[in-house]
Write a protein that holds these residues in place. Structure first.
Motif, PDB file in Angstrom:
ATOM      1  N   ARG A  99       0.801  -1.215   0.000  1.00 19.55           N
ATOM      2  CA  ARG A  99       0.000   0.000   0.000  1.00 19.55           C
ATOM      3  C   ARG A  99       0.840   1.274   0.000  1.00 19.55           C
ATOM      4  NH1 ARG A  99      -0.292  -2.302   4.986  1.00 19.55           N
ATOM      5  NH2 ARG A  99       0.138  -1.040   6.831  1.00 19.55           N
ATOM      6  N   SER A 100       2.056   1.213   0.536  1.00 22.21           N
ATOM      7  CA  SER A 100       2.903   2.407   0.552  1.00 22.21           C
ATOM      8  C   SER A 100       3.312   2.831  -0.855  1.00 22.21           C
ATOM      9  CB  SER A 100       4.153   2.166   1.396  1.00 22.21           C
ATOM     10  OG  SER A 100       4.933   1.114   0.851  1.00 22.21           O
ATOM     11  N   LEU A 101       3.174   1.929  -1.814  1.00 28.21           N
ATOM     12  CA  LEU A 101       3.546   2.234  -3.192  1.00 28.21           C
ATOM     13  C   LEU A 101       2.379   2.823  -3.977  1.00 28.21           C
ATOM     14  CD1 LEU A 101       5.489  -1.083  -3.964  1.00 28.21           C
ATOM     15  CD2 LEU A 101       6.421   1.068  -3.074  1.00 28.21           C
ATOM     16  N   LYS A 102       1.191   2.854  -3.373  1.00 28.07           N
ATOM     17  CA  LYS A 102      -0.001   3.317  -4.078  1.00 28.07           C
ATOM     18  C   LYS A 102      -0.373   4.727  -3.611  1.00 28.07           C
ATOM     19  CE  LYS A 102      -0.133  -0.892  -5.651  1.00 28.07           C
ATOM     20  NZ  LYS A 102       0.238  -1.228  -7.037  1.00 28.07           N
ATOM     21  N   SER A 103      -1.159   5.421  -4.417  1.00 28.99           N
ATOM     22  CA  SER A 103      -1.600   6.761  -4.038  1.00 28.99           C
ATOM     23  C   SER A 103      -2.874   7.112  -4.792  1.00 28.99           C
ATOM     24  CB  SER A 103      -0.513   7.803  -4.356  1.00 28.99           C
ATOM     25  OG  SER A 103      -0.242   7.820  -5.745  1.00 28.99           O
ATOM     26  N   GLY A 104      -3.501   8.213  -4.374  1.00 27.85           N
ATOM     27  CA  GLY A 104      -4.655   8.727  -5.087  1.00 27.85           C
ATOM     28  C   GLY A 104      -5.898   7.873  -4.967  1.00 27.85           C
ATOM     29  N   PRO A 105      -6.768   7.930  -5.977  1.00 28.37           N
ATOM     30  CA  PRO A 105      -8.069   7.241  -5.941  1.00 28.37           C
ATOM     31  C   PRO A 105      -7.956   5.743  -5.698  1.00 28.37           C
ATOM     32  CG  PRO A 105      -7.979   8.803  -7.756  1.00 28.37           C
ATOM     33  CD  PRO A 105      -6.607   8.727  -7.203  1.00 28.37           C
ATOM     34  N   LYS A 106      -6.909   5.127  -6.244  1.00 28.24           N
ATOM     35  CA  LYS A 106      -6.769   3.683  -6.084  1.00 28.24           C
ATOM     36  C   LYS A 106      -6.623   3.310  -4.610  1.00 28.24           C
ATOM     37  CE  LYS A 106      -4.603  -0.248  -8.352  1.00 28.24           C
ATOM     38  NZ  LYS A 106      -3.590  -0.690  -9.339  1.00 28.24           N
ATOM     39  N   LYS A 107      -5.903   4.142  -3.866  1.00 25.17           N
ATOM     40  CA  LYS A 107      -5.722   3.855  -2.438  1.00 25.17           C
ATOM     41  C   LYS A 107      -7.042   3.994  -1.688  1.00 25.17           C
ATOM     42  CE  LYS A 107      -1.953   4.536  -0.177  1.00 25.17           C
ATOM     43  NZ  LYS A 107      -0.761   5.077   0.521  1.00 25.17           N
ATOM     44  N   TRP A 108      -7.851   5.009  -2.030  1.00 22.11           N
ATOM     45  CA  TRP A 108      -9.132   5.173  -1.347  1.00 22.11           C
ATOM     46  C   TRP A 108     -10.115   4.070  -1.731  1.00 22.11           C
ATOM     47  CZ3 TRP A 108     -10.192   7.457   2.906  1.00 22.11           C
ATOM     48  CH2 TRP A 108      -9.397   8.532   3.326  1.00 22.11           C
ATOM     49  N   LEU A 109     -10.038   3.584  -2.971  1.00 25.86           N
ATOM     50  CA  LEU A 109     -10.873   2.443  -3.359  1.00 25.86           C
ATOM     51  C   LEU A 109     -10.476   1.206  -2.578  1.00 25.86           C
ATOM     52  CD1 LEU A 109     -11.083   2.959  -7.230  1.00 25.86           C
ATOM     53  CD2 LEU A 109     -12.975   3.138  -5.581  1.00 25.86           C
ATOM     54  N   TRP A 110      -9.168   1.071  -2.358  1.00 23.49           N
ATOM     55  CA  TRP A 110      -8.690  -0.053  -1.537  1.00 23.49           C
ATOM     56  C   TRP A 110      -9.263   0.055  -0.126  1.00 23.49           C
ATOM     57  CZ3 TRP A 110      -6.169  -0.903   3.011  1.00 23.49           C
ATOM     58  CH2 TRP A 110      -5.655  -2.179   3.234  1.00 23.49           C
ATOM     59  N   HIS A 111      -9.224   1.244   0.464  1.00 25.47           N
ATOM     60  CA  HIS A 111      -9.774   1.447   1.813  1.00 25.47           C
ATOM     61  C   HIS A 111     -11.277   1.166   1.847  1.00 25.47           C
ATOM     62  CE1 HIS A 111      -6.419   2.793   4.204  1.00 25.47           C
ATOM     63  NE2 HIS A 111      -6.060   3.679   3.290  1.00 25.47           N
ATOM     64  N   ALA A 112     -11.976   1.546   0.783  1.00 22.54           N
ATOM     65  CA  ALA A 112     -13.423   1.289   0.743  1.00 22.54           C
ATOM     66  C   ALA A 112     -13.703  -0.204   0.790  1.00 22.54           C
ATOM     67  CB  ALA A 112     -14.018   1.908  -0.520  1.00 22.54           C
ATOM     68  N   LYS A 113     -12.941  -0.980   0.048  1.00 21.18           N
ATOM     69  CA  LYS A 113     -13.102  -2.432   0.067  1.00 21.18           C
ATOM     70  C   LYS A 113     -12.705  -2.989   1.427  1.00 21.18           C
ATOM     71  CE  LYS A 113     -13.225  -6.715  -1.734  1.00 21.18           C
ATOM     72  NZ  LYS A 113     -14.450  -7.383  -2.210  1.00 21.18           N
ATOM     73  N   ASP A 114     -11.646  -2.406   2.008  1.00 17.93           N
ATOM     74  CA  ASP A 114     -11.126  -2.911   3.281  1.00 17.93           C
ATOM     75  C   ASP A 114     -12.011  -2.532   4.465  1.00 17.93           C
ATOM     76  OD1 ASP A 114      -8.864  -4.303   4.579  1.00 17.93           O
ATOM     77  OD2 ASP A 114      -8.549  -2.371   5.577  1.00 17.93           O
ATOM     78  N   ALA A 115     -12.954  -1.625   4.248  1.00 16.58           N
ATOM     79  CA  ALA A 115     -13.853  -1.259   5.344  1.00 16.58           C
ATOM     80  C   ALA A 115     -14.677  -2.453   5.808  1.00 16.58           C
ATOM     81  CB  ALA A 115     -14.777  -0.119   4.902  1.00 16.58           C
ATOM     82  N   TRP A 116     -15.018  -3.336   4.879  1.00 21.91           N
ATOM     83  CA  TRP A 116     -15.783  -4.538   5.243  1.00 21.91           C
ATOM     84  C   TRP A 116     -15.606  -5.554   4.114  1.00 21.91           C
ATOM     85  CZ3 TRP A 116     -17.616  -5.316   9.962  1.00 21.91           C
ATOM     86  CH2 TRP A 116     -18.457  -6.417  10.202  1.00 21.91           C
ATOM     87  N   ASN A 117     -14.518  -6.293   4.188  1.00 27.10           N
ATOM     88  CA  ASN A 117     -14.157  -7.232   3.128  1.00 27.10           C
ATOM     89  C   ASN A 117     -14.830  -8.589   3.382  1.00 27.10           C
ATOM     90  OD1 ASN A 117     -12.846  -8.932   1.249  1.00 27.10           O
ATOM     91  ND2 ASN A 117     -10.982  -7.694   1.339  1.00 27.10           N
ATOM     92  N   ARG A 118     -16.003  -8.760   2.809  1.00 25.26           N
ATOM     93  CA  ARG A 118     -16.775  -9.987   3.045  1.00 25.26           C
ATOM     94  C   ARG A 118     -16.036 -11.227   2.543  1.00 25.26           C
ATOM     95  NH1 ARG A 118     -21.952  -8.840   4.578  1.00 25.26           N
ATOM     96  NH2 ARG A 118     -22.682  -6.695   4.222  1.00 25.26           N
ATOM     97  N   GLU A 119     -15.355 -11.084   1.404  1.00 30.49           N
ATOM     98  CA  GLU A 119     -14.645 -12.249   0.857  1.00 30.49           C
ATOM     99  C   GLU A 119     -13.519 -12.693   1.783  1.00 30.49           C
ATOM    100  OE1 GLU A 119     -14.356 -11.771  -3.768  1.00 30.49           O
ATOM    101  OE2 GLU A 119     -14.473  -9.789  -2.831  1.00 30.49           O
ATOM    102  N   ALA A 120     -12.795 -11.724   2.350  1.00 29.00           N
ATOM    103  CA  ALA A 120     -11.739 -12.067   3.301  1.00 29.00           C
ATOM    104  C   ALA A 120     -12.330 -12.743   4.530  1.00 29.00           C
ATOM    105  CB  ALA A 120     -10.971 -10.809   3.706  1.00 29.00           C
ATOM    106  N   ALA A 121     -13.477 -12.227   4.995  1.00 29.80           N
ATOM    107  CA  ALA A 121     -14.129 -12.817   6.169  1.00 29.80           C
ATOM    108  C   ALA A 121     -14.568 -14.250   5.890  1.00 29.80           C
ATOM    109  CB  ALA A 121     -15.321 -11.967   6.581  1.00 29.80           C
ATOM    110  N   GLU A 122     -15.058 -14.507   4.672  1.00 29.55           N
ATOM    111  CA  GLU A 122     -15.499 -15.863   4.338  1.00 29.55           C
ATOM    112  C   GLU A 122     -14.326 -16.819   4.254  1.00 29.55           C
ATOM    113  OE1 GLU A 122     -18.565 -17.128   4.315  1.00 29.55           O
ATOM    114  OE2 GLU A 122     -19.003 -15.137   5.127  1.00 29.55           O
ATOM    115  N   ARG A 123     -13.213 -16.350   3.718  1.00 29.49           N
ATOM    116  CA  ARG A 123     -12.036 -17.221   3.653  1.00 29.49           C
ATOM    117  C   ARG A 123     -11.523 -17.536   5.050  1.00 29.49           C
ATOM    118  NH1 ARG A 123      -7.834 -16.499  -1.197  1.00 29.49           N
ATOM    119  NH2 ARG A 123      -7.234 -18.484  -0.215  1.00 29.49           N
ATOM    120  N   LEU A 124     -11.523 -16.529   5.923  1.00 29.78           N
ATOM    121  CA  LEU A 124     -11.111 -16.803   7.294  1.00 29.78           C
ATOM    122  C   LEU A 124     -12.159 -17.656   7.995  1.00 29.78           C
ATOM    123  CD1 LEU A 124      -9.097 -14.841   9.698  1.00 29.78           C
ATOM    124  CD2 LEU A 124     -11.339 -15.475  10.534  1.00 29.78           C
TER     125      LEU A 124
END
Length: 415
Positions: free
Chosen positions: A78-103
């Motif tokens: 993430r330190s290599l990313k910036s701008g809109p892509k980083k905020w889109l990443w945060h939006a997904k990371d706010a509640w990552n259902r797929e990650a929760a299902e894998r865990l």
């Protein structure tokens, strides 16, 4: 009497040999220490998408499972990313259902007694809800301000303390703090960090302070006894070479010290200010740049120095270097900010100064260099400080919380 063996699932976004900071070291010390006490430990961590499927490993008795939580990129990058892509990443990371299902699939298969999460960027807080759905109690340890700040440092883009977060940052904080309602026990290595989360509206079932612990070097007592008198004028900085760590404050303080004062400053670390440190070392023979240190080289630097500098400009939590330095008998000269004052006893284990005040820091350094007896109680006080943050004490505390959450208690040992 002996403790009932538990199955503890430890979740952290990285796990050795994949490393980003001190949190991974603490998590590994805890996991391996629990195994030595007879508990089963499963670590769930992340990897890059190109690394999948990542083979299940066993490291020093700890089972390690890694997967890529689906998102735009791996959190480690993430330190290599910036701008809109980083905020889109945060939006997904706010509640990552797929990650929760894998865990969740791992939870269903392994059925741990308790889940202990640490840095959850990448996984998201959705894993807490999934654990609760499976009836698994959750303890979370905060190592930074990830739940309160997208950058985790509570700093503005120009590295100033953030006192007026922008609208999107306030939304980020409100959402993440609200998700802590899925946490049974919220732990913090410092009182300051815990109180910052409480002020932000922490909704966990309970909160507590559990100090970080590290293995104390077996020869530390001997090193403390043999420290030469000239160590009183040797200062050491072990840190990321970044603005918020106060590197420039230290270089400014050195420039203010009299040229004939017999003082030595050693700086170890990597970061964006490396060139500035190299230039200062080239211009001033009293300054040495050691590069990144670990293992025996780091131990040698600690054994040589007399004082550790912690000139942070941000709300530090509980730097592991404090414990390492105390174990070797170094005094602590730190900024009066964040969690640092909880680990410095002025006049006994070191001194505090206002963050960013190079003049105040220079005065303290000059006093320590000129007067070897400025901290007469340091040897005993530093040893006592180190013992407060031993690895065994940290494991004792977490083990006690695990038992309380699971109701496991103690069992009579078989004869």
């Amino acid at each position: 009497m002996r403790a009932v063996p538990l199955h503890v699932m430890v979740v952290n976004n990285l796990y050795p040999p994949l490393m980003a900071g001190g949190a991974e070291r603490i998590v590994a010390f805890l996991a391996e220490g629990l195994v030595k006490r007879g508990h089963r430990v499963t670590v769930v961590s992340t990897c890059g998408p190109e690394m999948e499927p990542y083979p299940v490993e066993t490291q020093n008795g700890v089972e390690v499972i890694r997967f890529f939580p689906p998102n735009l990129y791996w959190s480690f990058e993430r330190s290599l990313k910036s701008g809109p892509k980083k905020w889109l990443w945060h939006a997904k990371d706010a509640w990552n259902r797929e990650a929760a299902e894998r865990l969740g699939a791992i939870l269903e298969k392994d059925r741990p007694d308790v889940m202990h999460s640490h840095l959850i960027d990448g996984f998201s807080a959705a894993i807490w809800a999934r654990a609760k759905q499976e009836g698994v109690p959750v303890i979370h340890t905060a190592h930074d301000y990830h739940l309160m700040c997208p950058r985790a440092f509570m700093l503005t883009a120009d590295w100033k303390l953030c006192t007026k977060p922008r609208a999107h940052c306030r939304l980020f904080r409100h959402w993440h703090v609200r998700t802590t309602r899925h946490v049974d026990l919220f732990a913090s290595p410092s009182r300051f960090l815990l109180e910052m989360h409480r002020k932000a509206g922490l909704q966990a079932g309970a909160g507590t302070v559990v100090h970080n612990g590290i293995p104390l070097p077996p020869d530390a007592a001997e090193i403390r006894r043999q420290r030469p008198p000239e160590a009183a004028s040797r200062f050491l900085m072990l840190t990321r070479l970044t603005v918020e760590k106060g590197v420039e404050t230290v270089l400014d303080a050195m420039a203010r010290l009299p040229a004939d004062l017999p003082v030595e400053l050693a700086i170890a670390g990597k970061g964006v200010l490396e060139d500035k440190v190299r230039a200062a070392a080239a211009a001033d023979p009293r300054i040495r740049y050691l590069g990144f240190l670990d293992g025996p080289a780091k131990a040698e630097a600690l054994a040589r120095a007399g004082h550790l500098l912690l000139p942070s400009l941000w709300y530090e939590n509980a730097p592991v270097t404090i414990v390492e330095a105390a174990a070797y008998g170094l005094s602590l000269v730190g900024s009066d900010i964040g969690g640092i004052p909880e680990f410095v006893e002025p006049g006994r284990t070191g001194f505090l100064f206002p963050p960013g005040d190079a003049g105040a820091l220079a005065s303290i350094m000059a006093r320590l260099a000129r007067d070897p007896d400025a901290l007469p109680m340091l040897p005993d006080a530093s040893a006592a400080l180190a013992q407060r943050f031993s690895l065994e004490r940290m494991i004792d505390d977490y083990e006690r919380h695990y038992f309380a959450l699971t109701g496991a208690g103690l069992a009579v040992a078989a004869e």
